[in-house]
Motif scaffolding. Structure first.
Motif, short mmCIF file in Angstrom:
data_model
loop_
_atom_site.label_atom_id
_atom_site.label_comp_id
_atom_site.label_asym_id
_atom_site.label_seq_id
_atom_site.Cartn_x
_atom_site.Cartn_y
_atom_site.Cartn_z
N VAL A 779 0.85 -1.19 0.00
CA VAL A 779 0.00 0.00 0.00
C VAL A 779 0.88 1.24 0.00
CG1 VAL A 779 -1.81 1.24 1.24
CG2 VAL A 779 -1.75 -1.26 1.31
N ARG A 780 0.50 2.22 -0.82
CA ARG A 780 1.18 3.51 -0.80
C ARG A 780 0.23 4.56 -0.22
NH1 ARG A 780 3.40 0.91 -5.19
NH2 ARG A 780 5.70 1.14 -5.38
N VAL A 781 0.70 5.27 0.79
CA VAL A 781 -0.13 6.28 1.45
C VAL A 781 0.62 7.61 1.48
CG1 VAL A 781 -1.30 4.57 2.89
CG2 VAL A 781 0.70 5.76 3.78
N THR A 782 -0.15 8.67 1.40
CA THR A 782 0.39 10.02 1.57
C THR A 782 0.08 10.47 2.99
OG1 THR A 782 0.07 10.56 -0.76
CG2 THR A 782 0.25 12.41 0.78
N LEU A 783 1.08 10.93 3.72
CA LEU A 783 0.90 11.37 5.10
C LEU A 783 1.02 12.88 5.26
CD1 LEU A 783 2.82 8.58 7.09
CD2 LEU A 783 0.39 8.72 6.49
N GLY A 784 1.35 13.58 4.20
CA GLY A 784 1.46 15.04 4.31
C GLY A 784 2.48 15.44 5.35
N GLY A 822 11.85 5.95 4.81
CA GLY A 822 11.47 7.24 4.28
C GLY A 822 10.47 7.10 3.15
N PRO A 823 9.91 8.22 2.70
CA PRO A 823 8.94 8.17 1.60
C PRO A 823 9.64 7.95 0.26
CG PRO A 823 9.32 10.43 2.26
CD PRO A 823 10.11 9.58 3.22
N ASP A 824 8.82 7.56 -0.75
CA ASP A 824 9.38 7.39 -2.07
C ASP A 824 9.54 8.76 -2.75
OD1 ASP A 824 6.87 8.16 -2.95
OD2 ASP A 824 6.24 6.14 -3.50
N GLN A 825 9.89 8.70 -4.03
CA GLN A 825 10.17 9.97 -4.72
C GLN A 825 8.95 10.86 -4.85
OE1 GLN A 825 11.94 8.74 -8.44
NE2 GLN A 825 13.99 8.52 -7.54
N GLN A 826 7.75 10.25 -4.83
CA GLN A 826 6.52 11.05 -4.89
C GLN A 826 6.05 11.47 -3.49
OE1 GLN A 826 6.71 7.99 -6.66
NE2 GLN A 826 7.39 9.18 -8.45
N GLY A 827 6.86 11.19 -2.47
CA GLY A 827 6.50 11.57 -1.11
C GLY A 827 5.53 10.62 -0.45
N ARG A 828 5.34 9.43 -1.04
CA ARG A 828 4.40 8.47 -0.46
C ARG A 828 5.15 7.42 0.37
NH1 ARG A 828 1.26 6.75 -5.87
NH2 ARG A 828 3.43 6.12 -6.31
N TRP A 829 4.50 6.96 1.42
CA TRP A 829 5.06 5.92 2.28
C TRP A 829 4.49 4.58 1.84
CZ3 TRP A 829 8.62 7.04 6.17
CH2 TRP A 829 8.80 8.41 6.45
N VAL A 830 5.32 3.57 1.83
CA VAL A 830 4.90 2.24 1.42
C VAL A 830 4.73 1.36 2.66
CG1 VAL A 830 5.48 0.19 0.06
CG2 VAL A 830 6.13 2.48 -0.77
N TYR A 831 3.56 0.74 2.75
CA TYR A 831 3.26 -0.20 3.83
C TYR A 831 2.96 -1.56 3.21
CZ TYR A 831 2.91 3.43 7.41
OH TYR A 831 3.19 4.43 8.31
N GLU A 832 3.32 -2.61 3.92
CA GLU A 832 3.04 -3.94 3.41
C GLU A 832 2.77 -4.91 4.55
OE1 GLU A 832 6.52 -4.71 1.13
OE2 GLU A 832 7.81 -5.06 2.87
#
Length: 881
Positions: A779-784, A822-832
Motif C-alpha cells: 500500500v502507498r499512502v500520503t501522510l502530508g 522514508g517516503p518514495d520519490q513522490q513523497g508516499r510511504w509504502v506499507y506492506e
C-alpha cells in the motif's frame, strides 16, 4: 391554624440504646433483614405506622417504651450484635480490598470513584427517584458498598421528591407533592469544623448566586452527597431549583444540572477535605444530566495553569459516561443561547471560553441541530470511556451516536456495554433468603446475593419441589393481602364509601397464576398492549380451569397527558365488575410496593417496543424471587433469554410495519403464549399435586439467571472494564502528558486533510482463492505533514454482502516497508503485510489509515480515518473456497 415555623424534635436515647441511632442513620438497614427486624421489635405498631423507616420510628417511640428496652436483656444482646455486625461490615476487608493487595492490574484500582446521578432509589424512606434510572443508581451504590468499592455518590436533594400518585373517581392520574424535611430523613448535614453548614455556590447571570447545602446519606460504606438549594441565602427562584425531580422548564432543568455537575464536584472536594476520604480518580456520569462535572474539573486545572485543551484531555482520561436512553427524545437538549448565558464572564466558569463550552454539546453530525446543546453529546465528548446498559443497547447507542465518529462503522464506535444488574439483598424476599440460608448456610447465601458466582447458586438444585412450591404460594398469598389493602385505600381516596367496597375481599386468589406488570408509563413501554383485544383478555382472566390474574402499576410523567390517558384506560378496564377480581391497577408505584410485587408474581410481563428498552431491570428482580419472565426480546432479556426459564414474545418491529398492525400482531402473540404455553404449564400438576415442569423452570431461573442479574456482577464489571482503565489513564496523563496529547491531537486534526491512501497492490489477481491462503498487500499512502509514528495503517477484512459492505471484519496492521526508511520519490510511504484468508464465501478487504498515539483509548477516538478512493484499489474482493 398553621404553624409559622416547623421543628424536628429528636428523641434522646438512653445510653444502652445509643447504637440504635447509628443503625438508623446508615441505610444498610434497608437491605439487612436482621437490622430491620431489630427496629420492628422496638415497637411493632410504630414500625408499621412509620412505613418501615427507623428514623421516623425513633422519632415517635415513647420514653416509657425506651425505658423498657433498656431493661430487656435479650433486646440489648440483639442490639449489640447488630451494632458489631455493622462495624465489621464497614471496616472489614471485602472484594475490592482483597483485589487491591494483588499483583499486576489489581494494583491499578482507583483510590476512589465519584458516581453522579440525577436520582437515587436507595429506599422508600429517601424518596429521591422516579423510576429505573434512580433504582439502578441506588443498587449501584449498595452493590459497591457490599464489594468494598470506594464510591462517593453525588445527587440532588429534592424537597418534594418525584410525586405521589392517586386516582380520580374516573381513573385520571392525580399528582401530589408532599414536602420532605431532610431532618426527618436518614440524612446528616455536612458541616465545617466550626459547626456551620458547608455551602456550595454557583454564579448566575445578573450578579445572582445559587447556594446549596450538602446532606449526606450513608449507604453502607458509601457516602451519598445530596445538594439542597432550599437555603435562606437564596432568592425564591434559586431556592426552588431542587424542588422537584424532573420538574420545571428548560432554565430550571439547566440550573439543576449545573448544580448537580459543577456543584457536585465542589461538594466532593469539600467532603474529601473534611473527612480525609481519598480524592476520586475516576468520575462516573450516570446519564447526561451530570455532564457539567467535566467543565468544573477543566476549570480546576485551568486555574492551576493548564491550558483548556490539555485540561480537556486530562479530564477525559478519568471520566466514564453511561447512557441509558435508546431514543433521542429522552436526552436533555437546551437552547445554546440559554447555555451561553449561564457561562463565561458574569456567570459560572468566567475564565472558561464560552465558545469551547458550547462546542462540547454541539450536534455537529448530519441531522443534528447546531442551535441546541445536547447533554449526551457533551457527556460523550468529555469521557474517554462510555457504555450502554445491555448488549443490545450498546449496539443501539453505537448507531445512535455514530455521527460523532464519521467514517467509522457503528460497531467501531467506542461505546461498549455493561448490562445492568439489581441488588439482590434489597429485592429478594426475606422468605427466599431464609430458604437459601437453611439449605446452604447464612454466609454462603449472603455471598451468593452480594458477590455472585454461579457455584454459589448451584445449590438451588438441592431444594426439593415441595419447598419451592410452598414458598411461591406463600409469596403469592402475601401479595394478595397487600393488593387488597392498597386497593381499599385507593378506592377510599377515589371517593368510595366503605359499604361499596365489600367486593375487594374477593380480589385475587393465592392459587391462581399471577402476572405482574409495573413500570413508568411512557408510550413505548405499552402499558395497554394487553387491552388490544379486550374480549380475549377477559377470556384469559375468567378461564374456567386455567384462570389468570394480573397486577398492574405505573406512573405517567406529570406533563405526559398521553401517558395519563393510558393509565385511565387501564384503570377503567380494571374497574369493570366482570373482571375486577382478576385484574387490578395499584396507584403510587414505588419501592415499598415493588418489594411485595416482584416476589408475589409468578410471571413478569414486559412488552416494550423493541429496541426502545435500554435494559429494564424489573424482570431481573422478579427472577431473583423465582418469577419467570414473559418478555419481548429487548434490553437484558435479548441476551439472556432461554426457554428453560421464560418465554419470548415475538416482535414485528420491521421498519415497514404499520404501528397498529404491529401492536395487533404482538398482542395476539402475547395472548397465545399465555393461553397455550404459560397457563397450561402452571396448572399441569403431577400425582403429588405439584407443577413439576413449572418448578423446574423456577429452579433454573434461580440457578442460571440469578448470578447474571446481580448488581454485584455489574459493579465488578465496571471496576474491571472501565474504572481500572480510567484510573490508569488518569495517572498517565499528568500535566506534561496531557499537554503533549492535546498538542498532538491539534497537529493531527490540522494535517489530516493531507492523508490519503493512494494505491493498493495485491499479489493475487484471481477472484477465487483457497481457504487459508495469504495475500501479500502493498500500500502507498500520503501522510502530508505527518510521519509513520503518527498513524497506523490497517487492512480491514471480512465477509461482504451484495453491495460489498464488510461484515464481521477483522483488522490486520501493516508495517512500513524497509523499516520506514522514508517516503518514495513522490513523497508516499509504502506499507506492506500479509492478509490471511480465514473464512469461506464472499470475502473482501479495504485499507485505512488511523491516528495512533500511546495515550489514545481507541483508534476511533478522534473520529478521523482515511480510506482509499475507488481508483486506488487493484481488486478488493475475492471468493474463498
Amino acid at each position: 391554624m398553621k404553624a409559622i415555623r416547623r421543628f424536628t424534635v429528636r428523641p434522646v436515647l438512653p445510653d444502652p440504646l445509643r447504637p440504635l441511632s447509628d443503625l438508623a442513620r446508615n441505610l444498610r438497614w434497608s437491605w439487612h433483614a436482621e437490622t430491620r427486624e431489630l427496629f420492628q421489635a422496638v415497637d411493632p405498631e410504630g414500625w408499621r405506622a412509620a412505613g418501615g423507616d427507623p428514623v421516623r420510628l425513633l422519632g415517635t417511640v415513647s420514653a416509657a417504651r425506651l425505658g423498657e428496652l433498656t431493661r430487656d436483656r435479650r433486646f440489648l444482646r440483639r442490639l449489640t450484635a447488630a451494632a458489631d455486625d455493622l462495624d465489621d461490615y464497614l471496616r472489614g476487608r471485602r472484594w475490592y480490598q482483597n483485589r487491591a493487595t494483588g499483583e499486576g492490574d489489581d494494583t491499578d484500582l482507583p483510590d476512589a470513584i465519584a458516581y453522579f446521578s440525577p436520582e437515587f432509589g436507595v429506599t422508600a424512606a429517601l424518596p429521591q427517584y422516579s423510576g429505573g434510572l434512580g433504582i439502578l443508581a441506588g443498587d449501584h451504590l449498595k452493590a459497591a458498598s457490599d464489594l468494598g468499592v470506594p464510591l462517593v455518590g453525588v445527587g440532588l436533594l429534592y424537597r418534594h421528591g418525584y410525586f405521589r400518585q392517586s386516582l380520580s373517581r374516573d381513573g385520571w392520574q392525580q399528582e401530589h407533592y408532599p414536602l420532605l424535611d431532610p431532618n426527618e430523613m436518614p440524612l446528616t448535614l455536612l458541616r465545617r469544623p466550626d459547626g456551620g453548614p458547608v455551602r456550595v455556590s454557583l454564579a448566575l447571570p445578573g450578579g445572582r448566586s445559587l447556594h446549596a447545602h450538602v446532606w449526606v446519606a450513608q449507604v453502607g460504606r458509601v457516602p451519598l452527597l445530596m445538594l439542597d438549594s432550599d437555603v435562606e441565602e437564596n432568592g425564591p427562584g434559586e431556592r426552588n431549583v431542587t424542588d422537584r425531580l424532573y420538574g420545571g422548564g428548560s432554565e430550571h432543568r439547566l440550573l439543576q444540572e449545573m448544580l448537580l455537575g459543577i456543584g457536585g464536584v465542589r461538594a466532593v472536594r469539600a467532603y474529601c477535605a473534611l473527612t480525609d476520604h481519598p480524592a476520586p480518580e475516576v468520575f462516573h456520569t450516570n446519564e447526561g444530566h451530570a455532564g457539567f462535572l467535566g467543565l468544573e474539573r477543566i476549570r480546576e486545572l485551568t486555574d492551576r495553569g493548564t491550558d483548556f485543551d490539555a485540561a480537556l484531555e486530562a479530564v477525559r482520561a478519568g471520566t466514564v459516561f453511561t447512557t441509558h436512553t435508546p431514543v433521542a427524545a429522552g436526552i436533555d437538549r437546551f437552547d445554546r443561547d440559554l447555555v451561553a448565558r449561564h457561562f463565561g464572564p458574569g456567570a459560572e466558569l468566567p475564565d472558561v471560553d464560552v465558545g469551547r463550552v458550547l462546542q462540547l454539546g454541539r450536534e455537529t453530525y448530519p441531522g443534528g441541530d447546531p442551535n441546541v446543546f445536547n447533554m449526551a453529546v457533551m457527556g460523550l465528548r468529555l469521557a474517554q470511556r462510555a457504555n450502554g446498559v445491555s448488549t443490545l443497547h450498546g449496539a443501539v447507542s453505537r448507531s445512535m451516536f455514530a455521527g460523532l465518529w464519521p467514517g467509522f462503522d457503528p460497531e467501531e464506535v467506542p461505546i461498549t456495554s455493561i448490562t445492568n444488574g439489581v441488588h439482590a439483598p434489597t429485592w429478594v424476599a426475606p422468605e427466599v433468603i431464609r430458604l437459601g440460608a437453611r439449605r446452604i448456610g447464612a454466609q454462603r447465601a449472603e455471598d451468593a446475593l452480594s458477590v455472585g458466582g454461579s457455584q454459589r447458586w448451584d445449590a438451588v438444585a438441592e431444594i426439593d419441589d415441595a419447598a419451592i412450591w410452598e414458598l411461591r404460594r406463600d409469596l403469592r398469598e402475601q401479595l394478595v393481602h397487600e393488593v387488597r389493602a392498597r386497593l381499599h385505600a385507593s378506592w377510599r381516596e377515589r371517593g368510595a364509601g366503605a359499604a361499596e367496597l365489600g367486593w375487594i375481599d374477593g380480589v385475587l386468589d393465592p392459587d391462581i397464576l399471577t402476572i405482574g406488570f409495573a413500570r413508568r408509563v411512557p408510550s413505548y413501554k405499552r402499558l395497554t398492549l394487553m387491552l388490544r383485544d379486550r374480549d380475549r383478555l377477559r377470556e384469559l382472566l375468567l378461564h374456567p380451569t386455567r384462570p389468570v390474574q394480573i397486577v398492574v402499576a405505573g406512573k405517567a410523567h406529570p406533563a405526559d397527558d398521553g401517558g395519563k390517558r393510558l393509565v385511565r384506560e387501564m384503570v377503567r378496564f380494571a374497574d369493570d365488575p366482570r373482571v375486577r377480581h382478576r385484574i387490578v391497577f395499584l396507584p403510587d408505584y414505588g419501592m415499598a410496593m415493588a418489594k411485595k410485587l416482584y416476589p408475589g408474581c409468578d410471571v413478569w410481563l414486559n412488552n416494550p417496543l423493541r429496541p426502545l428498552e435500554a435494559c429494564g431491570t424489573s424482570g431481573m428482580k422478579a427472577a431473583l424471587n423465582g418469577g419467570l419472565n414473559l418478555s419481548v426480546r429487548d434490553g437484558w432479556w435479548d441476551e439472556w433469554y432461554d426457554p428453560d426459564f421464560g418465554w419470548s414474545i415475538p416482535t414485528a418491529d420491521g421498519p415497514t410495519t404499520d404501528e397498529d398492525r404491529r401492536d395487533d400482531l404482538e398482542a395476539n402473540a402475547l395472548y397465545e403464549l399465555i393461553e397455550q404455553r404459560v397457563a397450561p404449564r402452571f396448572y399441569d400438576r403431577g400425582a403429588d399435586g405439584l407443577p413439576g415442569r413449572w418448578i423446574e423452570m423456577v429452579r433454573r431461573t434461580l440457578a442460571t439467571l440469578g448470578p447474571k442479574v446481580l448488581a454485584g456482577r455489574m459493579v465488578r464489571e465496571y471496576v474491571e472494564q472501565l474504572y481500572v482503565p480510567a484510573a490508569r489513564a488518569h495517572r498517565s496523563l499528568g500535566p506534561d502528558a496531557a499537554r503533549e496529547l492535546a498538542e498532538w491531537k491539534s497537529r493531527i486534526r490540522a494535517a489530516w486533510p493531507g492523508v490519503a491512501v493512494d494505491h493498493v497492490e495485491v499479489d493475487e489477481t484471481s477472484e477465487v482463492a483457497e481457504l487459508g491462503s495469504t495475500l501479500a498487500l502493498r500500500v502507498r499512502v500520503t501522510l502530508g505533514d505527518l510521519t509513520p509514528e503518527d498513524v497506523e495503517v490497517q487492512a480491514v477484512a471480512g465477509r461482504v454482502d451484495t453491495r460489498d459492505a464488510l461484515a464481521d471484519a477483522r483488522t490486520f496492521p501493516l508495517k512500513p516497508a524497509g523499516g520506514g526508511s522514508g517516503p518514495d520519490q513522490q513523497g508516499r510511504w509504502v506499507y506492506e503485510g500479509p492478509l490471511t484468508l480465514d473464512r469461506t464465501g464472499p470475502f473482501g478487504y479495504t485499507i485505512r489509515v488511523l491516528p495512533a498515539h500511546r495515550l489514545l483509548a481507541a483508534g476511533a477516538d478522534l473520529g478521523l480515518v482515511a480510506l482509499p478512493a475507488e481508483s486506488a484499489a487493484e481488486g478488493a474482493g475475492v471468493l474463498l473456497r
